[in-house]
Design a protein around this motif. Structure first.
Motif, mmCIF file in Angstrom:
data_model
loop_
_atom_site.group_PDB
_atom_site.id
_atom_site.type_symbol
_atom_site.label_atom_id
_atom_site.label_comp_id
_atom_site.label_asym_id
_atom_site.label_seq_id
_atom_site.Cartn_x
_atom_site.Cartn_y
_atom_site.Cartn_z
ATOM 1 N N MET A 1 0.845 -1.161 0.000
ATOM 2 C CA MET A 1 0.000 0.000 0.000
ATOM 3 C C MET A 1 0.896 1.232 0.000
ATOM 4 N N ILE A 2 0.512 2.255 -0.778
ATOM 5 C CA ILE A 2 1.213 3.533 -0.766
ATOM 6 C C ILE A 2 0.241 4.606 -0.301
ATOM 7 N N GLN A 3 0.775 5.659 0.280
ATOM 8 C CA GLN A 3 -0.062 6.766 0.726
ATOM 9 C C GLN A 3 0.236 7.980 -0.140
ATOM 10 N N LEU A 4 -0.828 8.638 -0.609
ATOM 11 C CA LEU A 4 -0.709 9.864 -1.387
ATOM 12 C C LEU A 4 -1.158 11.022 -0.504
ATOM 13 N N LEU A 5 -0.371 12.090 -0.490
ATOM 14 C CA LEU A 5 -0.713 13.288 0.261
ATOM 15 C C LEU A 5 -0.891 14.438 -0.724
ATOM 16 N N PHE A 6 -1.941 15.236 -0.517
ATOM 17 C CA PHE A 6 -2.254 16.333 -1.433
ATOM 18 C C PHE A 6 -2.250 17.659 -0.678
ATOM 19 N N PHE A 7 -1.739 18.696 -1.337
ATOM 20 C CA PHE A 7 -1.652 20.008 -0.722
ATOM 21 C C PHE A 7 -2.265 21.069 -1.625
#
Length: 77
Positions: A1-7
């Motif tokens: 699993m990978i985590q995506l972070l958005f700004f």
């Protein structure tokens, strides 16, 4: 699993600040393609990508447990 972070604007367009994907072995370019197809109004023009807090290039590969941040250009005064 990978985590995506958005700004910033990316977060506003997607409607959340993070999501997880069952992807590994893909390139950053493939992750971008997925996001652009899943969120047609999204623009990644000028957006920098960091993997595990280090800037990454489109050809870099995503591994299990990586955290990928999408960081739009910031302006201010």
């Amino acid at each position: 699993m990978i985590q995506l972070l958005f700004f910033a604007g990316v977060k506003e367009t997607i409607g959340k600040e993070a999501m997880e994907l069952e992807w590994q072995g893909q390139t950053i370019a493939q992750v971008k393609e997925y996001l652009l197809s899943a969120f047609p109004s999204l623009s990644l023009q000028g957006v920098m990508v960091a993997v595990n807090e280090e800037f990454a290039m489109d050809e870099d590969t995503v591994e299990e447990n990586d955290t990928i941040a999408f960081i739009p250009p910031v302006s201010g005064g």
